[in-house]
Motif scaffolding. Structure first.
Motif, PDB file in Angstrom:
ATOM      1  N   PHE A 292      35.281  55.143  36.013  1.00 51.23           N
ATOM      2  CA  PHE A 292      34.155  54.216  36.197  1.00 51.23           C
ATOM      3  C   PHE A 292      34.206  53.078  35.175  1.00 51.23           C
ATOM      4  O   PHE A 292      33.924  51.917  35.506  1.00 51.23           O
ATOM      5  N   GLY A 293      34.553  53.391  33.936  1.00 53.98           N
ATOM      6  CA  GLY A 293      34.662  52.343  32.930  1.00 53.98           C
ATOM      7  C   GLY A 293      35.774  51.358  33.255  1.00 53.98           C
ATOM      8  O   GLY A 293      35.633  50.154  33.010  1.00 53.98           O
ATOM      9  N   LEU A 294      36.875  51.858  33.812  1.00 55.44           N
ATOM     10  CA  LEU A 294      37.970  50.985  34.215  1.00 55.44           C
ATOM     11  C   LEU A 294      37.533  50.027  35.319  1.00 55.44           C
ATOM     12  O   LEU A 294      37.809  48.824  35.256  1.00 55.44           O
ATOM     13  N   ALA A 295      36.841  50.547  36.312  1.00 60.39           N
ATOM     14  CA  ALA A 295      36.383  49.693  37.406  1.00 60.39           C
ATOM     15  C   ALA A 295      35.413  48.624  36.910  1.00 60.39           C
ATOM     16  O   ALA A 295      35.533  47.434  37.260  1.00 60.39           O
ATOM     17  N   ILE A 296      34.471  49.018  36.085  1.00 63.43           N
ATOM     18  CA  ILE A 296      33.491  48.060  35.563  1.00 63.43           C
ATOM     19  C   ILE A 296      34.171  47.030  34.665  1.00 63.43           C
ATOM     20  O   ILE A 296      33.892  45.827  34.734  1.00 63.43           O
ATOM     21  N   GLY A 297      35.083  47.476  33.808  1.00 65.55           N
ATOM     22  CA  GLY A 297      35.771  46.559  32.909  1.00 65.55           C
ATOM     23  C   GLY A 297      36.649  45.567  33.632  1.00 65.55           C
ATOM     24  O   GLY A 297      36.740  44.395  33.233  1.00 65.55           O
ATOM     25  N   LEU A 298      37.321  46.003  34.707  1.00 62.33           N
ATOM     26  CA  LEU A 298      38.146  45.088  35.486  1.00 62.33           C
ATOM     27  C   LEU A 298      37.305  43.983  36.125  1.00 62.33           C
ATOM     28  O   LEU A 298      37.680  42.797  36.091  1.00 62.33           O
ATOM     29  N   ILE A 299      36.187  44.381  36.686  1.00 59.28           N
ATOM     30  CA  ILE A 299      35.321  43.393  37.334  1.00 59.28           C
ATOM     31  C   ILE A 299      34.723  42.435  36.309  1.00 59.28           C
ATOM     32  O   ILE A 299      34.739  41.212  36.478  1.00 59.28           O
ATOM     33  N   ALA A 300      34.204  42.985  35.221  1.00 59.04           N
ATOM     34  CA  ALA A 300      33.566  42.149  34.208  1.00 59.04           C
ATOM     35  C   ALA A 300      34.570  41.245  33.508  1.00 59.04           C
ATOM     36  O   ALA A 300      34.247  40.092  33.166  1.00 59.04           O
ATOM     37  N   GLY A 301      35.773  41.728  33.293  1.00 57.47           N
ATOM     38  CA  GLY A 301      36.756  40.935  32.574  1.00 57.47           C
ATOM     39  C   GLY A 301      37.388  39.839  33.391  1.00 57.47           C
ATOM     40  O   GLY A 301      37.737  38.788  32.848  1.00 57.47           O
ATOM     41  N   TYR A 302      37.517  40.041  34.701  1.00 57.45           N
ATOM     42  CA  TYR A 302      38.215  39.049  35.528  1.00 57.45           C
ATOM     43  C   TYR A 302      37.263  38.112  36.246  1.00 57.45           C
ATOM     44  O   TYR A 302      37.567  36.930  36.414  1.00 57.45           O
ATOM     45  N   ILE A 303      36.123  38.619  36.667  1.00 57.88           N
ATOM     46  CA  ILE A 303      35.166  37.781  37.403  1.00 57.88           C
ATOM     47  C   ILE A 303      34.142  37.262  36.398  1.00 57.88           C
ATOM     48  O   ILE A 303      33.279  38.000  35.931  1.00 57.88           O
ATOM     49  N   ARG A 304      34.224  36.008  36.071  1.00 59.51           N
ATOM     50  CA  ARG A 304      33.392  35.431  35.020  1.00 59.51           C
ATOM     51  C   ARG A 304      31.909  35.493  35.373  1.00 59.51           C
ATOM     52  O   ARG A 304      31.058  35.684  34.504  1.00 59.51           O
ATOM     53  N   ALA A 305      31.570  35.322  36.647  1.00 59.43           N
ATOM     54  CA  ALA A 305      30.164  35.304  37.041  1.00 59.43           C
ATOM     55  C   ALA A 305      29.496  36.651  36.819  1.00 59.43           C
ATOM     56  O   ALA A 305      28.299  36.716  36.520  1.00 59.43           O
ATOM     57  N   ALA A 306      30.273  37.728  36.959  1.00 60.97           N
ATOM     58  CA  ALA A 306      29.706  39.066  36.800  1.00 60.97           C
ATOM     59  C   ALA A 306      29.734  39.540  35.356  1.00 60.97           C
ATOM     60  O   ALA A 306      29.058  40.509  35.008  1.00 60.97           O
ATOM     61  N   ASP A 307      30.509  38.867  34.515  1.00 63.40           N
ATOM     62  CA  ASP A 307      30.706  39.320  33.141  1.00 63.40           C
ATOM     63  C   ASP A 307      29.393  39.390  32.363  1.00 63.40           C
ATOM     64  O   ASP A 307      29.074  40.408  31.751  1.00 63.40           O
ATOM     65  N   ALA A 308      28.625  38.311  32.400  1.00 60.88           N
ATOM     66  CA  ALA A 308      27.403  38.246  31.588  1.00 60.88           C
ATOM     67  C   ALA A 308      26.410  39.339  31.981  1.00 60.88           C
ATOM     68  O   ALA A 308      25.826  40.001  31.113  1.00 60.88           O
TER      69      ALA A 308
ATOM     70  N   ARG B 111      31.675  52.261  26.576  1.00 60.58           N
ATOM     71  CA  ARG B 111      32.751  52.086  25.609  1.00 60.58           C
ATOM     72  C   ARG B 111      34.085  51.834  26.296  1.00 60.58           C
ATOM     73  O   ARG B 111      34.887  51.008  25.832  1.00 60.58           O
ATOM     74  N   VAL B 112      34.301  52.522  27.400  1.00 56.69           N
ATOM     75  CA  VAL B 112      35.537  52.295  28.158  1.00 56.69           C
ATOM     76  C   VAL B 112      35.516  50.906  28.794  1.00 56.69           C
ATOM     77  O   VAL B 112      36.523  50.182  28.780  1.00 56.69           O
ATOM     78  N   SER B 113      34.392  50.521  29.362  1.00 50.64           N
ATOM     79  CA  SER B 113      34.306  49.226  30.036  1.00 50.64           C
ATOM     80  C   SER B 113      34.521  48.073  29.057  1.00 50.64           C
ATOM     81  O   SER B 113      35.179  47.081  29.396  1.00 50.64           O
ATOM     82  N   ARG B 114      34.027  48.200  27.845  1.00 44.60           N
ATOM     83  CA  ARG B 114      34.243  47.141  26.849  1.00 44.60           C
ATOM     84  C   ARG B 114      35.707  47.053  26.450  1.00 44.60           C
ATOM     85  O   ARG B 114      36.246  45.945  26.251  1.00 44.60           O
ATOM     86  N   LEU B 115      36.356  48.197  26.313  1.00 48.38           N
ATOM     87  CA  LEU B 115      37.779  48.192  25.994  1.00 48.38           C
ATOM     88  C   LEU B 115      38.587  47.517  27.093  1.00 48.38           C
ATOM     89  O   LEU B 115      39.431  46.645  26.823  1.00 48.38           O
ATOM     90  N   VAL B 116      38.330  47.904  28.337  1.00 46.98           N
ATOM     91  CA  VAL B 116      39.071  47.331  29.460  1.00 46.98           C
ATOM     92  C   VAL B 116      38.775  45.839  29.589  1.00 46.98           C
ATOM     93  O   VAL B 116      39.674  45.028  29.849  1.00 46.98           O
ATOM     94  N   ARG B 117      37.534  45.463  29.434  1.00 50.61           N
ATOM     95  CA  ARG B 117      37.170  44.044  29.529  1.00 50.61           C
ATOM     96  C   ARG B 117      37.946  43.212  28.510  1.00 50.61           C
ATOM     97  O   ARG B 117      38.444  42.130  28.824  1.00 50.61           O
TER      98      ARG B 117
END
Length: 304
Positions: A118-134, A177-183
């Motif tokens: 789940f953290g990987l999925a969230i981090g990928l989306i937040a890190g690549y899609i700028r609109a969803a990051d914030a 914590r995982v999502s921040r690392l992946v992001r």
């Protein structure tokens, strides 16, 4: 036409034997070099495998029913009959510790897998899609602002005690914590030339994430998963120790320590023995994580 001597069956057999003899030393040398190069992987991995085997084959290691109560055998000292002694209800601590390893391992591995996915999925989306990051990362920051153990206790207070609910509560606390690392990894990867080339070629965003971004995030995720596994084991023990984790009927290292704390000054072994097993398991997983970090980090990896 006369056949060469090297083509005879005898010569072929000798060549095969020679190649087999040569391949075996090479394999041994490679294994020795691997052990010397990454001793933490060897030590940590060996301990983890030993603990897993201990948990799996607990019924065949001289154990008895870990929940069987015998008032005549209360608080017996460690002996030939009871290797680790008995608790205040006469239950065999040796059996409870070995079966308790199953709870810690199940919780640790389950949380590591679920939080990583789940953290990987969230981090990928937040890190690549700028609109969803914030939006996404502000939610993750809000969750991280609460200490993980307090968040787990709060989530457990809303549900009944069970291994599944413990896994769910700890997983929710570890996902940010995982999502921040992946992001952070994705933010650097999306600026790479090969990603720009894929965008210029008209590759769709999902395919860019799957083909070009995802493979480069697996190494740090694997390392992070080992630390999450160790942290989840400790959190489960803390929750059980304070009565907010698995039910007391389920033998777990946290429950054993919680039940023996009242007798700590006179029967310290009731708490000490499961604490040692918990410490060794967490240490083994952390050693494995440190070794994997050294092996998977391209800046630290060296040729054999």
């Amino acid at each position: 036409m006369t056949a060469h001597s090297s083509d005879t069956p005898a010569a072929t057999a000798q060549a095969d034997d020679a190649s087999g003899v040569a391949a075996e030393p090479k394999t041994r040398v490679g294994l020795v070099r691997l052990v010397r190069r990454y001793p933490t992987i060897t030590i940590g991995g060996t301990l983890v495998i030993a603990i897993i085997l201990m948990a799996i084959f607990a019924p065949f290691l001289g154990t008895s029913d870990p929940t069987a109560i015998s008032t005549r055998m209360r608080t017996r000292e460690p002996s030939a009959q009871f290797w680790f002694g008995t608790d205040m209800l006469g239950r065999d601590i040796y059996s409870r510790v070995l079966y308790g390893a199953r709870v810690s391992l199940i919780v640790g591995f389950s949380v590591a897998i679920l939080a990583s996915v789940f953290g990987l999925a969230i981090g990928l989306i937040a890190g690549y899609i700028r609109a969803a990051d914030a939006i996404i990362m502000r939610v993750m920051d809000g969750i991280m602002s609460i200490p993980s153990i307090l968040l787990a206790v709060a989530l457990m207070a809303l549900t009944r005690g069970s291994v599944g609910n413990v896994i769910l509560a700890i997983t929710i606390a570890e996902i940010p914590r995982v999502s921040r690392l992946v992001r952070g990894v994705v933010l650097s990867l999306r600026e790479q030339p090969y990603v720009d080339a894929a965008v210029a070629a008209g590759t769709r965003t999902p395919m860019i994430i799957v083909k070009h971004i995802l493979p480069n995030t697996l190494a740090p995720i694997i390392v992070q998963a080992t630390y999450i596994c160790a942290s989840a084991m400790l959190t489960e023990a803390i929750l059980s120790f304070i009565g907010a984790g698995t039910p007391p009927i389920i033998p777990s290292w946290g429950n054993i320590m919680a039940e023996g704390r009242a007798l700590w000054q006179v029967k310290f072994y009731i708490v000490l023995i499961p604490a040692i097993f918990l410490s060794v398991t967490v240490l083994a997983v952390n050693l494995l994580g440190d070794g994997l970090r050294d092996a998977l980090d391209p800046r630290l990896a060296k040729q054999f």
